[in-house]
Design an enzyme around this catalytic site. Structure first.
Site, short mmCIF file in Angstrom:
data_model
loop_
_atom_site.label_atom_id
_atom_site.label_comp_id
_atom_site.label_asym_id
_atom_site.label_seq_id
_atom_site.Cartn_x
_atom_site.Cartn_y
_atom_site.Cartn_z
N GLU A 98 0.77 -1.24 0.12
CA GLU A 98 0.00 0.03 0.13
C GLU A 98 0.81 1.17 -0.06
O GLU A 98 2.31 1.01 0.20
CB GLU A 98 -0.95 -0.12 1.30
CG GLU A 98 -2.05 -1.03 1.11
CD GLU A 98 -2.93 -1.07 2.05
OE1 GLU A 98 -4.19 -1.00 1.89
OE2 GLU A 98 -2.60 -0.82 3.41
N ARG A 113 -0.77 9.00 1.15
CA ARG A 113 -2.22 9.43 0.77
C ARG A 113 -2.61 10.99 0.59
O ARG A 113 -3.30 11.31 0.05
CB ARG A 113 -3.26 9.06 1.92
CG ARG A 113 -3.44 7.54 1.98
CD ARG A 113 -4.30 6.86 3.09
NE ARG A 113 -4.37 5.39 2.84
CZ ARG A 113 -5.03 4.69 3.69
NH1 ARG A 113 -5.51 5.24 4.63
NH2 ARG A 113 -4.94 3.53 3.33
N HIS A 139 -11.32 10.06 5.98
CA HIS A 139 -11.31 8.71 6.24
C HIS A 139 -10.94 8.32 7.48
O HIS A 139 -11.40 7.31 8.21
CB HIS A 139 -10.25 7.91 5.19
CG HIS A 139 -9.99 6.65 5.37
ND1 HIS A 139 -10.92 5.43 5.02
CD2 HIS A 139 -8.93 5.79 5.66
CE1 HIS A 139 -10.33 4.51 5.23
NE2 HIS A 139 -9.18 4.39 5.34
N HIS A 180 -8.92 9.92 2.34
CA HIS A 180 -8.45 8.65 1.41
C HIS A 180 -8.50 9.03 -0.01
O HIS A 180 -9.53 9.65 -0.44
CB HIS A 180 -9.31 7.49 1.81
CG HIS A 180 -8.68 5.98 1.21
ND1 HIS A 180 -8.54 5.92 -0.27
CD2 HIS A 180 -8.31 5.26 1.87
CE1 HIS A 180 -8.26 4.92 -0.28
NE2 HIS A 180 -7.78 4.26 1.18
N ARG A 220 -1.10 9.10 8.71
CA ARG A 220 -1.18 7.77 8.96
C ARG A 220 -0.69 6.86 7.85
O ARG A 220 -1.31 7.09 6.68
CB ARG A 220 -2.56 7.31 9.56
CG ARG A 220 -2.46 5.80 9.94
CD ARG A 220 -3.97 5.30 10.50
NE ARG A 220 -4.92 5.35 9.36
CZ ARG A 220 -5.21 4.73 8.56
NH1 ARG A 220 -4.57 3.48 8.38
NH2 ARG A 220 -6.18 4.82 7.57
C1 SIN Z 1 -7.53 0.95 2.34
O1 SIN Z 1 -7.78 -0.37 2.19
O2 SIN Z 1 -7.06 1.61 1.47
C2 SIN Z 1 -7.63 1.29 3.61
C3 SIN Z 1 -6.72 0.93 4.34
C4 SIN Z 1 -6.38 1.90 5.55
O3 SIN Z 1 -7.06 2.89 5.84
O4 SIN Z 1 -5.19 1.77 6.30
#
Ligand code: SIN
Length: 552
Positions: A133, A295, A356, A249, A391
């Site tokens: 991610e 993000r 988010h 997000h 975060r």
């Molecule tokens: C996501 O799946 O993008 C959210 C995961 C998160 O907020 O850490």
């Protein structure tokens, strides 16, 4: 930095006469039953009585909606130091290194523990499967059911907590306020439709109420995320900090008529690309990590591209990925898109950012201790020092597990050491049995009749105001204007005596909006999720937390 002082205007949301409200005594009261609250509950000594109160049904928590997963170092080529470095880099100078190291080192054990409780994580070649991610230098995000990690983890935790006879689960129970007596937390005043208001006196109380996404028009959060814990802790005298940092997000499904579904960052982690309305990729021009930048960077880049192209969204493109990969990794997102006639394997998915995750919250130390004796807190309602100014993806369920365990263990040890006489009823609560401490209203400015207020209309107005003026990009003029507008609403909503949860939620949201705006005005720089168009640079002299305390 000296703390900002904000008046909560009243100590309790409702007036009550302790002689007329039923009383219940317990050893530990836990408010909130997402991953954090349940993990805390499972850490309490079974000889103690626990009340686990949640405002909806047990399965309706923000945790249950988590898609991406839980971050932890499992890959032999990865290392704790990498996870620490990535978390610190995303946090932009405001992470507490010791906290980050503790959480990162504990991650594999906490995740393994979930498997012993029955959670089934996805596997690849007989090993736990890992995805990538944004902001992570390695593949280290464990996931379940492809893209429904929260659902699977919460299934296992709920099954487990329901089997514990010393844990009394109160669903559909709204906590109005925590009770304080002589500067210590003594439990909470709760409400539910069957019993009305009840005093729950507790030796130790744990706050695990989650986030505040419902402050914003565009959000991935379910309706329950109304900042109740932030607000009640502040009214009770707890210090809050980092309230200017709301994480947006980057990819939330944007289709008229649909709820704002999260489209997991893992979709970009597996190779998904962002395109504007002309089909052009724009992330490579914004950051070397392109679609996998942290993000805040991706959210701002999307917003700017939408402005540049004068289009209401950008698009996520997975059409070049192997069909089997999409089917296996994103069954839930695929199903949601199908409802709107979109095929993840072929079509571009319309997305834009949405609120988010609330980074700011109740200040806690490394043991989940708040500034109010006998009150512990963990998870999204807190500021623990893990996230700093932004975060890192999939560090939040992890934080809930690590700090939920600590809160539960510590509250349990403290309650075990206390005599039962502790729960004897205090004759007088702090702020004298809920008469508001301050009514700064002139005769011309009396509270409106609660019954005549259109609460949905007020909530929509607050959501739009926050989205437009306290959103992804901020500036002094907008923030000052939001401050005046929110204070205006709070002047006639705040002092009302509501008897429905919607009213209490709105009062909590208005208070927390005021705290967020105050902190956002005070931080005259851009850092992490707090982006000021009038102060675009990061100022090394402002690399510290903004703390907020209640007046009086
Ligand atoms: C996501 O799946 O993008 C959210 C995961 C998160 O907020 O850490």
């Amino acid at each position: 930095m000296t703390p900002l002082i904000v008046s909560p205007k009243r100590r309790y949301l409702v007036e009550f006469n302790p002689k007329r409200v039923p009383h219940l005594f317990t050893d530990v009261l836990i408010i909130g039953a997402g991953i954090t609250g349940i993990r805390a509950a499972l850490a309490i000594d079974p000889r103690l009585n626990v009340v686990l109160a949640t405002k909806d049904r047990l399965k309706e928590s923000n945790s249950a909606y988590a898609q991406g997963g839980i971050a932890g170092v499992f890959d032999p080529v990865d290392h704790f130091a990498n996870h620490v470095a990535d978390t610190m880099a995303a946090g932009k100078g405001l992470c507490d290194r010791e906290i980050v190291e503790t959480v990162v080192r504990e991650a594999p054990e906490r995740i393994h523990e979930l498997t012993t409780m029955g959670a089934l994580f996805d596997q690849a070649d007989g090993e736990i499967a890992l995805t990538q991610e944004g902001g992570h230098s390695h593949r280290r995000v464990v996931h379940a059911l492809g893209d429904a990690t929260g659902k699977e983890v919460m299934r296992a935790l709920i099954e487990r907590v329901r089997s514990e006879s010393h844990i009394d689960i109160w669903e559909n129970t709204f906590t109005i306020d925590v009770l304080t007596h002589e500067g210590e937390c003594r439990g909470a005043l709760v409400w539910n439709a069957s019993h009305g208001k009840t005093f729950v006196w507790a030796k130790q109380t744990i706050l695990a109420t989650g986030g505040a996404g419902r402050l914003y028009r565009e959000t991935t959060n379910p309706e329950i995320a109304t900042a109740d814990g932030h607000a009640m802790a502040f009214r009770a005298g707890c210090e809050l900090r980092d309230m200017e940092f709301m994480q947006f997000h980057p990819t939330v499904l944007y289709i008229a008529g649909s709820s704002r579904h999260l489209i997991s960052e893992a979709a970009r982690g597996e190779g998904g690309l962002l395109r504007d309305c002309f089909g052009n990729r724009f992330m490579p021009d914004c950051d070397p990590a392109a679609e996998l930048a942290p993000r805040d960077i991706v959210s701002r880049a999307i917003t700017r591209q939408m402005e540049k192209t004068r289009h209401h969204c950008v698009y996520l493109d997975l059409s070049h990925l192997p069909k089997e990969l999409i089917a296996e990794r994103f069954p839930h997102i695929r199903q949601v898109c199908t409802q709107f006639g979109l095929d993840l394997m072929r079509d571009l998915i319309p997305v834009r950012p949405g609120a988010h995750y609330m980074i700011g919250g109740v200040s806690v130390d490394s043991e989940s201790r708040t500034s109010l004796p006998r009150l512990w807190a963990a998870g999204e309602v807190t500021s623990s020092g893990l996230h700093g100014a932004n975060r890192l993806a999939s560090n939040s369920l992890l934080e809930g597990l690590v700090f939920g365990l600590r809160a539960g263990r510590n509250a349990s040890a403290a309650a075990c050491g206390e005599s039962d006489q502790f729960t004897a009823l205090p004759l007088r609560l702090d702020a004298s049995a809920a008469v508001p401490t301050e009514r700064p209203f002139t005769d011309r400015n009396e509270p409106t009749d609660a019954a005549t207020l259109k609460l949905d209309d007020l909530l929509n107005s607050l959501n739009s105001e926050m989205w437009r003026k306290v959103g992804i990009e901020r500036n002094a003029i907008d923030l000052e204007s939001a401050k005046l507008q929110i204070e205006f609403w709070d002047r006639y909503v705040g002092p009302n005596e509501f008897s429905i949860t919607k009213g209490w939620e709105l009062q909590n949201l208005l208070l927390v909006a005021r705290l967020m705006v105050a902190a956002a005005i005070a931080r005259t720089e851009s850092r992490g999720t707090h982006s000021r168009s009038d102060f675009p640079q990061t100022d090394p002299d402002q690399a510290e937390h903004i703390r907020l305390v209640a007046r009086g």
